[in-house]
Design a protein around this motif. Structure first.
Motif, short mmCIF file in Angstrom:
data_model
loop_
_atom_site.label_atom_id
_atom_site.label_comp_id
_atom_site.label_asym_id
_atom_site.label_seq_id
_atom_site.Cartn_x
_atom_site.Cartn_y
_atom_site.Cartn_z
N ARG A 9 -4.77 -1.31 1.93
CA ARG A 9 -4.58 -0.96 3.42
C ARG A 9 -5.84 -1.47 4.30
O ARG A 9 -5.57 -1.88 5.43
CB ARG A 9 -4.36 0.44 3.65
CG ARG A 9 -3.11 1.08 3.67
CD ARG A 9 -3.04 2.47 4.00
NE ARG A 9 -3.90 3.43 3.12
CZ ARG A 9 -3.38 4.15 2.18
NH1 ARG A 9 -2.08 3.89 1.77
NH2 ARG A 9 -4.30 5.02 1.54
N ARG A 10 -6.92 -1.15 3.65
CA ARG A 10 -8.36 -1.75 4.24
C ARG A 10 -7.87 -3.53 4.41
O ARG A 10 -8.30 -3.86 5.60
CB ARG A 10 -9.30 -1.44 3.51
CG ARG A 10 -10.59 -1.96 4.10
CD ARG A 10 -11.80 -1.84 3.27
NE ARG A 10 -11.97 -0.35 2.91
CZ ARG A 10 -11.79 -0.01 1.56
NH1 ARG A 10 -11.59 -0.90 0.93
NH2 ARG A 10 -12.12 1.34 1.29
N ALA A 32 -4.21 1.49 -3.18
CA ALA A 32 -3.45 1.43 -2.11
C ALA A 32 -4.31 1.43 -0.86
O ALA A 32 -4.24 0.87 0.05
CB ALA A 32 -2.55 2.90 -1.98
N LYS A 33 -5.63 2.40 -0.92
CA LYS A 33 -6.61 2.29 0.13
C LYS A 33 -7.18 0.97 0.30
O LYS A 33 -7.32 0.49 1.42
CB LYS A 33 -7.62 3.33 -0.42
CG LYS A 33 -8.87 3.45 0.94
CD LYS A 33 -9.74 4.64 0.50
CE LYS A 33 -10.78 4.81 1.48
NZ LYS A 33 -11.59 5.73 1.07
N ALA A 34 -7.48 0.38 -0.83
CA ALA A 34 -8.07 -1.03 -0.74
C ALA A 34 -7.12 -2.08 0.01
O ALA A 34 -7.38 -2.92 1.00
CB ALA A 34 -8.40 -1.55 -2.18
N HIS A 76 2.48 1.49 -4.01
CA HIS A 76 1.67 1.52 -4.98
C HIS A 76 1.24 3.14 -5.34
O HIS A 76 0.79 3.67 -4.33
CB HIS A 76 0.59 0.66 -4.85
CG HIS A 76 0.06 0.23 -6.24
ND1 HIS A 76 -0.67 0.95 -7.29
CD2 HIS A 76 0.25 -0.90 -6.90
CE1 HIS A 76 -0.78 0.58 -8.34
NE2 HIS A 76 -0.41 -0.91 -8.22
N ASP A 130 -1.19 4.30 -7.10
CA ASP A 130 -2.55 4.24 -7.21
C ASP A 130 -3.41 4.40 -5.92
O ASP A 130 -3.37 3.65 -5.22
CB ASP A 130 -3.40 3.19 -7.98
CG ASP A 130 -4.59 3.38 -8.31
OD1 ASP A 130 -5.37 4.09 -7.96
OD2 ASP A 130 -4.98 2.60 -9.27
N PRO A 131 -3.79 5.62 -5.95
CA PRO A 131 -4.41 5.89 -4.24
C PRO A 131 -5.63 4.89 -4.30
O PRO A 131 -5.63 4.31 -2.82
CB PRO A 131 -4.91 7.61 -4.35
CG PRO A 131 -4.32 7.97 -5.54
CD PRO A 131 -3.80 6.80 -6.40
N ALA A 132 -6.30 4.73 -4.89
CA ALA A 132 -7.43 3.78 -4.65
C ALA A 132 -7.21 2.42 -4.42
O ALA A 132 -7.58 1.98 -3.39
CB ALA A 132 -8.64 3.91 -5.92
N ALA A 184 0.74 -1.14 -0.13
CA ALA A 184 0.14 -0.06 -0.07
C ALA A 184 0.99 1.45 0.05
O ALA A 184 0.52 2.33 -0.59
CB ALA A 184 -0.92 0.03 1.19
#
Length: 486
Positions: A476-477, A472-474, A466, A468-470, A463
């Motif tokens: 991290r979740r 990376a957020k997925a 990477h 790509d913010p989206a 995360a």
């Protein structure tokens, strides 16, 4: 008037190289060690391979007969389909090939020692050397060297001599063979016997087995050995101190050794003299070169433990690392080296796990029993299955097909952990492409389910790396869910 607009200098066209890549770049520029040339008069490899093919024509014939007559799907396959050489099979081969049963069994044993036939448990199958026998000179020479290494198994050892004496003589033979190779011609057997006696005495001295004559008390129980107990003159007979521990005379054992080496084609023996054949001289030279390579380990890791050696190879290119593995292995007994590599693979460092199995690939067939023994260990199972598949002849690019989806996912997480610990962020991002899952959501679902102990650390590192913010957020979740048990 100069412009205030900042401009990039042409000196910065080349992308800055991370400091972590500097050791690798240095190793890439290291000049390769020139290949050593064999002694003058040594035949060319093609000619040596021709000699080996001629010497092993009988074992090759028996191995090919077994492949045709006993292979699965053939008309003459045995009931169990394992191509085992039973008494009935030996008689059938003797009838088909016009040989005696004893000759068939002898050729079969030689084929096994040369790797023409591979035996796994109670089953046998043609070795890869048999498949490449007619077209690959290097495969032929490797097969003959394997037979040369097993010369003491090619001929049955004399039953009238104790195993301790036989073991001493076998251990002393490398020096005798080196002397024959350096002599480059016939050597009287009496001279070889004298050299063998000296080497056996050295081996016993290294084990602190100090010989004492009958009737002379040992130092711990009486006075020191008197000067009058000196050895008898040479004309009175051989020195009893030169005999092995069980007082076995060495002359009959030397005769067995020379006959065994003559059987495998390493030397000629007759008229009181022994001479290395071109194949034998070349093989001894190869062994001496291996010792020199082991003494001149390219990266200086030869005296290190397996774990430290593997860490030292982490920044080497594949060819340089394999050279280092070979040097490290050449300085150790195969059994203990394999055990040490397996122990290093069981550690927490995923990078060492992968490198340990790369070193085991250099070991080859002798490592197979130990690799099979760790197939049931979850952390080592994917590596072991890939190793065994490649050992059985599967193309390395297709070997991953032997893994289940869960095993492949486990291996992906383990490799990602190695990249996260020792690599760079872009490498971890590119590692996504090697996953078997078609989409990132599928990958995250299966990564969470596989239960690798490093899952959270891998996802957090991915995360952070990477772009790509989206995505990376997925990731991290997913890492948080694994951490909290969700």
């Amino acid at each position: 008037m100069t412009s205030r607009i900042p401009r990039d200098s042409r000196l910065r066209i080349v992308r800055p190289r991370p400091l972590a890549a500097a050791p690798r770049a240095v190793n890439q520029r290291r000049p390769r060690r020139p290949a050593p040339r064999p002694p003058e008069g040594t035949p060319a490899p093609a000619e040596l391979a021709g000699l080996a093919r001629a010497g092993l024509a009988g074992p090759v014939r028996v191995a090919r007969w077994a492949d045709t007559a006993l292979g699965p799907g053939s008309d003459g396959a045995t009931a169990d389909g394992k191509a085992t050489l039973s008494a009935a099979t030996a008689e059938r081969a003797a009838a088909d090939l016009g040989l005696s049963t004893a000759q068939v069994r002898a050729d079969w044993d030689t084929a096994r020692l040369a790797g023409l036939v591979e035996v796994h448990g109670d089953s046998a199958r043609p070795g890869w050397r048999l498949r490449a026998w007619d077209r690959d000179d290097s495969a032929v020479l490797r097969g003959w060297v394997a037979l040369f290494d097993a010369w003491s198994l090619a001929s049955p050892e004399p039953e009238e001599h104790g195993p301790a004496a036989v073991a001493e003589v076998v251990s002393a033979m490398p020096q005798v063979l080196s002397f024959l190779q350096l002599s480059a011609g016939p050597v009287p057997v009496e001279q070889l016997l004298d050299l063998l006696q000296q080497r056996v005495t050295e081996l016993r001295t290294e084990r602190c087995e100090v010989p004492y004559e009958p009737g002379v008390e040992r130092p711990e129980s009486g006075p020191a050995r008197p000067a009058a107990a000196a050895p008898a003159p040479a004309e009175a007979g051989p020195d009893p101190d030169l005999a092995p521990a069980d007082d076995t005379p060495l002359a009959p054992l030397l005769d067995w050794v020379l006959q065994a080496l003559g059987y495998v084609g390493a030397l000629t023996y007759g008229d009181g003299q022994a001479t290395l054949t071109p194949l034998g001289s070349w093989a001894v030279w190869v062994k001496l070169e291996q010792i020199c390579v082991a003494a001149q380990s390219p990266a200086g890791n030869i005296e290190q433990s397996a774990e430290d050696m593997l860490r030292g190879c982490a920044q080497l290119r594949p060819n340089a690392a394999r050279a280092e593995y070979r040097a490290w292995l050449a300085a150790r007994p195969v059994g203990s080296a394999v055990t040490e590599l397996i122990h290093a693979a069981r550690g927490e460092d995923a990078l060492l796990r992968g490198l340990a199995f790369e070193a085991l690939r250099v070991v080859g067939a002798p490592a197979e029993p130990d690799v099979r023994a760790v197939v049931d260990e979850p952390a080592l199972r994917p590596y072991a299955l890939l190793w065994l598949a490649e050992h059985d002849g599967v193309d390395p690019e297709d070997a991953h097909e032997v893994l289940t989806r869960e095993e492949a996912t486990w291996l992906w997480v383990d490799t990602a952990a190695a990249v996260a610990d020792h690599g760079e962020a872009p490498m971890l991002v590119r590692h996504l492409e090697s996953a078997v899952q078609p989409t990132v959501p599928r990958l995250l679902d299966e990564v969470r389910a596989v239960g690798h102990p490093r899952t959270v650390q891998v996802l957090v590192a991915l995360a952070a790396a990477h772009p790509d913010p989206a995505l990376a957020k997925a990731v991290r979740r997913a890492a948080f869910q694994v951490h909290t048990g969700g």
